[in-house]
Write an enzyme that holds these catalytic residues in place. Structure first.
Site, PDB file in Angstrom:
ATOM      1  CG  ASP A  29      -2.194   0.956   1.197  1.00 17.65           C
ATOM      2  OD1 ASP A  29      -2.307   1.177  -0.060  1.00 17.65           O
ATOM      3  OD2 ASP A  29      -2.999   1.128   2.173  1.00 17.65           O
ATOM      4  N   GLY A  30       0.321   2.389  -0.542  1.00 21.25           N
ATOM      5  CA  GLY A  30       0.991   3.579  -0.618  1.00 21.25           C
ATOM      6  C   GLY A  30       1.638   4.034  -1.984  1.00 21.25           C
ATOM      7  CG  ASN A  31       2.345   1.286  -5.101  1.00 22.59           C
ATOM      8  OD1 ASN A  31       3.389   1.141  -3.884  1.00 22.59           O
ATOM      9  ND2 ASN A  31       2.069   0.058  -5.714  1.00 22.59           N
ATOM     10  CD1 TRP A  34       7.779   6.576  -2.242  1.00 23.99           C
ATOM     11  CD2 TRP A  34       7.227   6.692  -4.500  1.00 23.99           C
ATOM     12  NE1 TRP A  34       8.890   6.440  -2.871  1.00 23.99           N
ATOM     13  CE2 TRP A  34       8.635   6.535  -4.260  1.00 23.99           C
ATOM     14  CE3 TRP A  34       6.745   7.045  -6.011  1.00 23.99           C
ATOM     15  CZ2 TRP A  34       9.467   6.662  -5.251  1.00 23.99           C
ATOM     16  CZ3 TRP A  34       7.567   6.941  -6.856  1.00 23.99           C
ATOM     17  CH2 TRP A  34       9.010   6.994  -6.836  1.00 23.99           C
ATOM     18  CG  HIS A  46       0.589   1.635  -9.277  1.00 29.09           C
ATOM     19  ND1 HIS A  46       0.210   1.186  -7.939  1.00 29.09           N
ATOM     20  CD2 HIS A  46      -0.541   2.197  -9.691  1.00 29.09           C
ATOM     21  CE1 HIS A  46      -0.985   1.911  -7.728  1.00 29.09           C
ATOM     22  NE2 HIS A  46      -1.657   2.315  -8.676  1.00 29.09           N
ATOM     23  CB  SER A  74      -8.337  -6.191  -4.066  1.00 26.39           C
ATOM     24  OG  SER A  74      -9.010  -4.606  -4.207  1.00 26.39           O
ATOM     25  CG  ASN A  77      -7.477  -2.744  -6.420  1.00 22.31           C
ATOM     26  OD1 ASN A  77      -6.456  -3.451  -5.959  1.00 22.31           O
ATOM     27  ND2 ASN A  77      -7.748  -1.719  -5.340  1.00 22.31           N
ATOM     28  NE  ARG A  80      -6.995   1.367  -6.581  1.00 21.42           N
ATOM     29  CZ  ARG A  80      -5.765   1.686  -5.708  1.00 21.42           C
ATOM     30  NH1 ARG A  80      -4.800   2.118  -6.439  1.00 21.42           N
ATOM     31  NH2 ARG A  80      -5.802   1.330  -4.454  1.00 21.42           N
ATOM     32  NE  ARG A 203      -8.553  -0.002   5.194  1.00 21.62           N
ATOM     33  CZ  ARG A 203      -8.097   1.253   5.196  1.00 21.62           C
ATOM     34  NH1 ARG A 203      -8.756   1.913   6.278  1.00 21.62           N
ATOM     35  NH2 ARG A 203      -7.530   2.000   4.321  1.00 21.62           N
TER      36      ARG A 203
HETATM   37  C1  FPP Z   1      -1.718  -0.071  -3.585  1.00 26.69           C
HETATM   38  O1  FPP Z   1      -1.267   1.283  -3.410  1.00 26.69           O
HETATM   39  C2  FPP Z   1      -1.209  -0.843  -4.833  1.00 26.69           C
HETATM   40  C3  FPP Z   1      -1.851  -1.330  -5.624  1.00 26.69           C
HETATM   41  C4  FPP Z   1      -3.309  -1.278  -5.914  1.00 26.69           C
HETATM   42  C5  FPP Z   1      -1.174  -2.054  -6.810  1.00 26.69           C
HETATM   43  C6  FPP Z   1       0.138  -2.823  -6.486  1.00 26.69           C
HETATM   44  C7  FPP Z   1       0.818  -3.423  -7.442  1.00 26.69           C
HETATM   45  C8  FPP Z   1       2.154  -3.434  -7.936  1.00 26.69           C
HETATM   46  C9  FPP Z   1       3.302  -2.739  -6.565  1.00 26.69           C
HETATM   47  C10 FPP Z   1       2.761  -4.202  -9.056  1.00 26.69           C
HETATM   48  C11 FPP Z   1       2.740  -5.623  -8.783  1.00 26.69           C
HETATM   49  C12 FPP Z   1       3.356  -6.309 -10.127  1.00 26.69           C
HETATM   50  C13 FPP Z   1       3.268  -7.543 -10.279  1.00 26.69           C
HETATM   51  C14 FPP Z   1       3.701  -8.343 -11.691  1.00 26.69           C
HETATM   52  C15 FPP Z   1       2.941  -8.631  -9.208  1.00 26.69           C
HETATM   53  P1  FPP Z   1      -2.294   2.417  -3.615  1.00 26.69           P
HETATM   54  O2  FPP Z   1      -2.527   2.702  -5.184  1.00 26.69           O
HETATM   55  O3  FPP Z   1      -3.749   2.050  -3.166  1.00 26.69           O
HETATM   56  O4  FPP Z   1      -1.703   3.367  -2.799  1.00 26.69           O
HETATM   57  P2  FPP Z   1      -2.513   4.613  -2.162  1.00 26.69           P
HETATM   58  O5  FPP Z   1      -3.108   4.268  -1.022  1.00 26.69           O
HETATM   59  O6  FPP Z   1      -1.360   5.670  -1.534  1.00 26.69           O
HETATM   60  O7  FPP Z   1      -3.196   5.482  -2.966  1.00 26.69           O
END
Ligand code: FPP
Length: 249
Positions: A29-31, A34, A46, A74, A77, A80, A203
């Site tokens: 979480d947190g992409n 970031w 991501h 998920s 998701n 989004r 969570r």
């Molecule tokens: C949640 O952060 C992250 C995701 C929904 C996607 C995660 C996926 C990857 C890191 C890619 C993995 C790749 C493979 C091939 C397995 P968020 O977007 O909810 O962050 P936020 O809470 O700051 O908005």
């Protein structure tokens, strides 16, 4: 023998190698945050998150942790913005195609869990190919939860079992934990010992609801793209201090 020695040498000396989790699960979480902090579009978070995941997979191998599961997408998701969903689907496909060779070299066995039939066909094909080509690998078991929902997983297991009862193949009394687990997406994969969630949220977010019954939960405020070996080390230190009683005293 040489490989084993390397694993043991690289584990930080304060960690007890006899008390490592067998299976670590991560909610990445947190992409988005970031990226936002850097004035970048969310998708860059991501993109960067993939590198973090790669490093963690390698770290599990180096430190002798046999199984890693990552929550990549998920069932919720899909809500989004379309642009972000499409980016993620393309990213998964691109990463799989790019990393397959390295997964073979590193002896990684990859498996996807979730409702895969709802994913874009080209991604389904890449998923099939990666699972098929790595199926005999004996190194880290890497599970990727994609279009995954814990409640949905439990419902589909119930449906399959109800059908078996309806067909007279089993009796209701035959239903036990072991039979139930056999109908989960994760059948055959041991339950996670440690769940790490980044970005401070406390969570489960519909992740491995059945499987997480006795997992130790570790939450860090670090955002996923910043999570590195140092942070993983801290999570393992915390895990090793936990008293795991599994309901006993
Ligand atoms: C949640 O952060 C992250 C995701 C929904 C996607 C995660 C996926 C990857 C890191 C890619 C993995 C790749 C493979 C091939 C397995 P968020 O977007 O909810 O962050 P936020 O809470 O700051 O908005």
């Amino acid at each position: 023998m040489t490989v084993q020695l390397k694993v043991l040498q690289e584990l930080p000396s304060d960690l007890d190698r006899n008390c490592l989790p067998f299976h670590v699960a991560v909610i990445m979480d947190g992409n988005g945050r970031w990226a936002k902090h850097r004035g970048l579009p969310r998708i860059m978070g991501h993109q960067r998150g993939v590198d973090t995941l790669k490093d963690l997979l390698r770290c599990c191998r180096d430190w002798g942790i046999p199984a890693l599961t990552a929550y990549a997408f998920s069932t919720e998701n899909w809500g989004r913005p379309l642009e972000e969903v499409e980016f993620l689907m393309t990213l998964f496909e691109r990463v799989l195609r790019r990393e397959l060779k390295e997964m073979m070299t590193e002896n990684v066995k990859i498996r996807f869990v979730g409702n895969l039939s709802a994913l874009p066909v080209s991604l389904q094909e890449e998923i099939e190919r990666s699972m098929d080509e790595t199926k005999n690998n004996t190194g880290t078991q890497f599970t990727v939860a994609t279009n995954y929902g814990g409640r949905q997983e439990i419902i589909q297991a119930c449906r399959e079992i109800a059908t078996l009862v309806q067909q007279g193949k089993i009796n209701p009394e035959d239903i036990n934990e072991s039979l139930f687990e056999h109908h989960l997406y994760t059948s055959g994969i041991p339950h996670p010992d440690l769940l790490i969630r980044t970005s401070g949220e406390m969570r489960l977010s519909n992740f491995l609801l059945w499987q997480m019954a006795y997992a130790e939960i570790y939450v860090t405020h670090t955002l996923w793209p910043d999570f590195d070996r140092k942070h993983f080390h801290l999570a393992l230190q915390a895990y090793q201090k936990r008293d795991r009683r599994f309901g006993k005293i």
